[in-house]
Scaffold this motif. Structure first.
Motif, PDB file in Angstrom:
ATOM      1  N   GLN A 194       0.855  -1.185   0.000  1.00 31.75           N
ATOM      2  CA  GLN A 194       0.000   0.000   0.000  1.00 31.75           C
ATOM      3  C   GLN A 194       0.887   1.230   0.000  1.00 31.75           C
ATOM      4  O   GLN A 194       1.645   1.464   0.956  1.00 31.75           O
ATOM      5  CB  GLN A 194      -0.884   0.030   1.254  1.00 31.75           C
ATOM      6  N   GLU A 195       0.826   1.989  -1.065  1.00 34.82           N
ATOM      7  CA  GLU A 195       1.603   3.234  -1.164  1.00 34.82           C
ATOM      8  C   GLU A 195       3.066   3.009  -0.803  1.00 34.82           C
ATOM      9  O   GLU A 195       3.683   3.785  -0.063  1.00 34.82           O
ATOM     10  CB  GLU A 195       0.979   4.317  -0.260  1.00 34.82           C
ATOM     11  N   TYR A 449      -4.493   5.228  -2.298  1.00 30.80           N
ATOM     12  CA  TYR A 449      -4.984   4.397  -1.222  1.00 30.80           C
ATOM     13  C   TYR A 449      -5.189   5.262  -0.006  1.00 30.80           C
ATOM     14  O   TYR A 449      -4.555   5.138   1.020  1.00 30.80           O
ATOM     15  CB  TYR A 449      -4.018   3.251  -0.921  1.00 30.80           C
ATOM     16  N   ASN A 450      -6.092   6.196  -0.176  1.00 29.03           N
ATOM     17  CA  ASN A 450      -6.291   7.169   0.874  1.00 29.03           C
ATOM     18  C   ASN A 450      -7.741   7.148   1.317  1.00 29.03           C
ATOM     19  O   ASN A 450      -8.616   7.646   0.615  1.00 29.03           O
ATOM     20  CB  ASN A 450      -5.923   8.559   0.334  1.00 29.03           C
ATOM     21  N   PRO A 451      -7.981   6.601   2.487  1.00 33.28           N
ATOM     22  CA  PRO A 451      -9.367   6.466   2.950  1.00 33.28           C
ATOM     23  C   PRO A 451     -10.088   7.812   3.009  1.00 33.28           C
ATOM     24  O   PRO A 451     -11.304   7.880   2.857  1.00 33.28           O
ATOM     25  CB  PRO A 451      -9.229   5.886   4.355  1.00 33.28           C
TER      26      PRO A 451
END
Lengths: 454, 454
Positions: A194-195, A449-451
């Motif tokens: 993730q990132e 991938y940023n909530p």
């Protein structure tokens, strides 16, 4: 006539055989279906003149070789562990071969021999693996062809019940191998990127770390991570990608309830329960709870897992009848996972008129000319009935199309292959559209991938 | 002089060697201590005239046989997996042998040969296993001797830090092998018997299913279940028992905090973390949490595990410095368990003046003349210093006493043995009292396994 040998005639072969039969006149094909039990094969063939069913025990070397010698190409629809002897004979007698299974190390070891003999040993060409490879590679290649740099790839697949047959609280029925569903995610931690950061989720947290997805016309789904999201990182050419995440789709709420089984230990397949045969479902649940001379199994479970009485997960448990003191497990020396599977099959077996559904969702993030972009691609396939299921369609049609394409020398690259090259995926994805298997691609804002952006 | 060969001179041998040296004049003993590194052996021997330290590589067959040939009895204090070659040589050259380790299947296989040669191969005669066997069998036999029927046996052992050196929030320091502490409980579910019902606890629940115990003068402890409580059921003659439960003792609150590591996946020893060498402690924690461009590792952990900011478990985590972004893991290709062990060793290594503590607690429930009774037996041993630890005392003294008793033909029953017969446990338990290793037995009301009665 060109001869095709299909070994195995299980649930996932209906569309495969139908496709080949439908093409048999125009393409001059004769199809032999070999299985240890030819009941289903006979049913699928009907009285078609260009096909026959033969009794074939794949462990009988003489009859296996006899069948393979007498064909032009072999399709093995057996469970994956049974492919290897067939594959060795295919090389020996110079036949191409197609399977929908993951490439095993033993299969991979045949690569040089296959190449030396100019043979195509095509694998992973069903669905997950199969259509996921092809649809992903098509978009990835198109991004790279226009100069884009892929920074994110997420891919999710779910075998589910069709909305019209979706009538339980779990929004789930078994459409694939039930055992695989019960033990899904076990072993070492799920691993993904993730990132730019490697992330690890242990089994006991897997079903609590879900994410949501929307599919136009089909509503909301959730996903949990696959064991190894990085498996195809190099194969897909994504060695420098920031986010790489593969997962399994369920309807929202499934995982939170499933986690109850995980937490209690009911999905464990590593040991057997004492006297499982004579246990009731209630006894089974009680085996994972503290002893009490007074408290009910229900209250002990609610207390142990802190479940409020008005929580929907409680209704999901009740719906499965797991507190029933009269239903017996009846399985001898069964593992918790085997017992749970039996309990679930009481509730989650597709009924005669039920239809299944196969859903796939890819996200592609990329940079082009200094800007970030994202493409979301979704595909939904519904089953027609209990024979012509979405599963059989999405597994069988790519296998069938590839088989004919190899026979027709449209797919020619020799070796142990998977469908990741344009030579393979372009014609197959194109033809799959004729059968309604089609990805809906759309450009969306790049979310990364940023909530907070979601 | 009678010759004793002690192989291995690690941390648990100090009292063993001291005992043998102290007896060497009166009993006419000469002790040879063989180890690959004789530094510690030399220190333990000092300038005692009845002992010598020799360099011995147990993998070198020639020197191993030479050493064994020249002795009357062999004590192997090596790690358990190294005993078997020594044991085979002992049979070959007709020497008795003593170990503090669990009987391996390979060791058990020597039983017939040992018997045929009249040799005692005594094992499991340290502590857990060892003193627990002896003290349990003494009470069990006394109950049965007076006609009682044993219906409950629970047994708990803990290697802990002594109260005077107990100065961290976990009330714990490593007094045994740290690795065993980190991976404790892994594998298949813990299994035990409660009131006639088999119970199973999966690893992810193990540290949440604790019970409390009080030890006079030492306060409250908690226990979590061992993997296999039923291991000695038949050996102890408890085939018809209703409740059989063995566990590990910790100070109250340890397990609830430890469960955070279990839940996050930090105790997993089955896979390696990418680039572990260059991670900070903070990166390690973050690898088990969701990605976020904004939220802190602390908040993500608190949220994932629903930990209030004023919960003591939070202070326990902070005390370990696991959120430190500057401390590096430095271990190459390390598993989560290996990394966690390193982090814990920063905080939980005994300091020079720290003392350790060994605690044991047995509960015996029985029926006699229609009435139910219970005996609780407890034992606490404190270490003297970092050399003469409680662990070395409780492991080494029974080994030493048994060794001399075999030499003196007080223990004679041949074969692969463990200390469960009166011949063995009576003299040893009696002599252990001289060293302050003594069980405090008391009759208590029979509680059974009923939380309401506790």
């Amino acid at each position: 006539m060109r001869k095709i040998l299909v070994i195995g005639s299980g649930k996932s072969t209906s569309f495969l055989i139908k496709y080949l039969l439908d093409k048999s006149e125009s393409e001059n094909l004769y199809i032999t279906i070999g299985d240890i039990n030819i009941e289903n094969a006979k049913k699928l063939i009907g009285n078609h003149k260009n096909a026959t069913a033969i009794t074939l025990d794949v462990f009988n070397e003489i009859s296996r070789i006899e069948a393979i010698k007498n064909t032009d190409i072999v399709v093995s629809m057996l469970p994956a562990r049974f492919h290897i002897e067939v594959a060795k004979n295919c090389i020996q007698y110079k036949k191409h071969m197609v399977t929908a299974s993951y490439i095993s190390p033993e299969m991979q070891a045949l690569n040089d021999d296959a190449k030396a003999n100019g043979l195509v040993l095509m694998n992973e060409i069903g669905v997950d693996p199969g259509i996921d490879h092809m649809s992903a590679m098509q978009v990835l290649d198109s991004i790279r062809d226009k100069g884009g740099n892929v920074i994110l790839f997420e891919s999710f697949t779910g075998g589910l019940v069709a909305p019209e047959s979706d009538n339980n609280l779990w929004n789930y029925k078994f459409t694939w191998n039930p055992r695989n569903v019960v033990v899904a995610g076990q072993g070492s931690a799920a691993k993904f990127l993730q990132e730019g950061t490697y992330k690890y989720i242990p089994y006991n947290r897997l079903f609590r770390r879900t994410e949501f997805l929307e599919v136009d016309g089909f509503g909301r789904f959730e996903v949990y991570a696959n064991r190894d999201s990085l498996k195809y990182q190099s194969v897909y050419g994504l060695d420098n990608i920031k986010t790489l995440y593969r997962g399994t789709m369920r309807r929202v709420g499934f995982s939170r309830a499933w986690n109850i089984f995980v937490t209690l230990g009911m999905t464990d397949d590593s040991y057997t329960i004492e006297d499982s045969e004579n246990m009731s479902y209630r006894d089974f649940v009680n085996a994972f709870l503290t002893y009490s001379p007074t408290d009910s199994v229900e209250l002990k479970l609610r207390h142990a897992l802190k479940i409020d009485q008005d929580d929907i997960v409680w209704d999901k448990l009740v719906e499965l009848d797991i507190f029933n003191a009269n239903k017996r497990v009846e399985l001898k020396k069964a593992t918790p996972a085997q017992i749970l599977q039996k309990i679930l099959m009481d509730s989650w077996t597709l009924e005669e008129n039920d239809k299944d559904m196969l859903v796939m969702y890819h996200k592609f993030g990329y940079e082009l000319n200094g800007k970030k972009h994202q493409i979301d691609a979704t595909m939904v396939t519904l089953g027609d009935d209990q024979t012509y299921t979405a599963m059989a369609k999405t597994v069988g049609l790519p296998v069938a199309i590839a088989t004919l394409a190899i026979l027709n020398k449209k797919i020619t690259t020799p070796g142990v292959q998977m469908p990741i090259t344009k030579e393979v995926y372009q014609p197959i994805l194109k033809e799959l559209k004729d059968f309604g298997i089609q990805f809906n691609e759309k450009e969306v804002p790049y979310l990364g991938y940023n909530p907070l952006n979601n």
